[in-house]
Design a protein around this motif. Structure first.
Motif, PDB file in Angstrom:
ATOM      1  N   GLU A  22      -0.851  15.374   2.449  1.00 59.29           N
ATOM      2  CA  GLU A  22      -1.480  14.884   3.672  1.00 59.29           C
ATOM      3  C   GLU A  22      -2.934  14.469   3.407  1.00 59.29           C
ATOM      4  O   GLU A  22      -3.379  13.411   3.856  1.00 59.29           O
ATOM      5  N   GLY A  23      -3.665  15.311   2.690  1.00 65.99           N
ATOM      6  CA  GLY A  23      -5.072  15.033   2.430  1.00 65.99           C
ATOM      7  C   GLY A  23      -5.280  13.806   1.558  1.00 65.99           C
ATOM      8  O   GLY A  23      -6.118  12.953   1.854  1.00 65.99           O
ATOM      9  N   LYS A  28      -6.924   8.117   0.806  1.00 70.11           N
ATOM     10  CA  LYS A  28      -6.718   6.742   0.356  1.00 70.11           C
ATOM     11  C   LYS A  28      -6.819   5.768   1.527  1.00 70.11           C
ATOM     12  O   LYS A  28      -7.491   4.726   1.434  1.00 70.11           O
ATOM     13  N   LYS A  29      -6.162   6.081   2.636  1.00 67.01           N
ATOM     14  CA  LYS A  29      -6.190   5.219   3.818  1.00 67.01           C
ATOM     15  C   LYS A  29      -7.614   5.068   4.349  1.00 67.01           C
ATOM     16  O   LYS A  29      -8.073   3.960   4.653  1.00 67.01           O
ATOM     17  N   PHE A  30      -8.332   6.178   4.450  1.00 69.11           N
ATOM     18  CA  PHE A  30      -9.710   6.162   4.955  1.00 69.11           C
ATOM     19  C   PHE A  30     -10.607   5.341   4.034  1.00 69.11           C
ATOM     20  O   PHE A  30     -11.448   4.560   4.493  1.00 69.11           O
ATOM     21  N   LEU A  31     -10.439   5.522   2.738  1.00 64.17           N
ATOM     22  CA  LEU A  31     -11.252   4.792   1.773  1.00 64.17           C
ATOM     23  C   LEU A  31     -11.040   3.291   1.906  1.00 64.17           C
ATOM     24  O   LEU A  31     -11.994   2.507   1.969  1.00 64.17           O
ATOM     25  N   LEU A  32      -9.784   2.861   1.968  1.00 65.77           N
ATOM     26  CA  LEU A  32      -9.495   1.430   2.057  1.00 65.77           C
ATOM     27  C   LEU A  32      -9.973   0.836   3.383  1.00 65.77           C
ATOM     28  O   LEU A  32     -10.383  -0.330   3.432  1.00 65.77           O
ATOM     29  N   GLU A  53      -7.622   2.798  -9.838  1.00 66.86           N
ATOM     30  CA  GLU A  53      -6.443   1.992  -9.510  1.00 66.86           C
ATOM     31  C   GLU A  53      -6.510   1.472  -8.071  1.00 66.86           C
ATOM     32  O   GLU A  53      -6.139   0.333  -7.799  1.00 66.86           O
ATOM     33  N   ILE A  54      -6.984   2.309  -7.158  1.00 70.08           N
ATOM     34  CA  ILE A  54      -7.053   1.932  -5.748  1.00 70.08           C
ATOM     35  C   ILE A  54      -8.126   0.867  -5.512  1.00 70.08           C
ATOM     36  O   ILE A  54      -7.893  -0.122  -4.798  1.00 70.08           O
ATOM     37  N   LEU A  55      -9.301   1.039  -6.129  1.00 72.69           N
ATOM     38  CA  LEU A  55     -10.459   0.224  -5.770  1.00 72.69           C
ATOM     39  C   LEU A  55     -10.697  -0.984  -6.667  1.00 72.69           C
ATOM     40  O   LEU A  55     -11.343  -1.949  -6.233  1.00 72.69           O
ATOM     41  N   ALA A  56     -10.225  -0.976  -7.890  1.00 72.97           N
ATOM     42  CA  ALA A  56     -10.503  -2.099  -8.795  1.00 72.97           C
ATOM     43  C   ALA A  56     -10.104  -3.453  -8.196  1.00 72.97           C
ATOM     44  O   ALA A  56     -10.858  -4.430  -8.313  1.00 72.97           O
TER      45      ALA A  56
END
Length: 214
Positions: A22-23, A28-32, A53-56
């Motif tokens: 959950e965390g 990830k959702k909050f960051l994006l 991987e998420i932000l690049a």
């Protein structure tokens, strides 16, 4: 053989369950949703490269650092082919970057929970390398996380740690420390180190924080 802290984190992040799942999904959702695209980014405690991987794909450039050599080598394999991403073996207590070099600094997956008595030095360095009004995204274990945290310590370090159940402070002998914080506690720590807290979300085992350099 993987270092013990890396083994725990890899297991927790690749196949999270319960409050960890959950965390991390909310993180990830909050960051994006809040990340300013085309930013110059520093990721602290990159581990196997999850945040890179998420932000690049939406960053101008991103540098990850980790003080675990095995994690750095693992991350190099994960980001291979990402021309705007790199990983360095480095110490967050003494960042070898210029003042105001980054638009955004991230330190996620609960990593600051392991800073122990170095947290003020690390947060000071993060503030130094951020531009004015630069954003700092971090997450820490929250004050409801203890029982789920203990399942991992019992699995990997049974009879090898000391626990203060009142505060949630865990000392894994000669390896690392781990803490948890209420929203009020992490907000005060960041405010005391020169950040303005913009938002805190409690989800699963994490408090997820968006702040900016004062």
């Amino acid at each position: 053989m993987k270092s013990s802290s890396l083994e725990i984190w890899e297991h927790m992040a690749r196949k999270p369950i319960g409050g960890y799942k959950e965390g991390l999904e909310k993180e990830k959702k909050f960051l994006l949703e809040n990340f300013p695209k085309n930013s110059i980014v520093l990721d602290i405690g990159s581990g196997f490269g999850r945040v890179l991987e998420i932000l690049a794909p939406i960053s101008k450039s991103i540098i990850g650092i980790d003080n675990d050599k095995e994690a750095v080598e693992m991350c190099k394999r994960v980001i291979k082919g990402m021309k705007n991403a790199k990983i360095l073996y480095a110490d967050a207590e003494k960042l070898e970057f210029k003042d105001g070099e980054f638009d955004v600094v991230t330190c996620l997956g609960g990593t600051p929970s392991n800073f122990g008595n170095t947290k003020d030095r690390i947060f000071s360095e993060i503030r130094r390398v951020l531009k004015n009004k630069g954003l700092f995204f971090c997450s820490v274990y929250n004050d409801s996380a203890l029982e789920e945290r203990l399942t991992y310590y019992e699995k990997y370090h049974s009879n090898q740690y000391n626990l203060d159940r009142k505060t949630g402070y865990v000392n894994v002998f000669d390896k690392f420390v781990s803490e948890q914080f209420s929203k009020e506690q992490i907000e005060k720590i960041l405010e005391d180190n020169g950040f303005k807290v913009l938002e805190i979300i409690k989800e699963g085992v994490l408090n997820i924080v968006k702040s900016e350099k004062k």
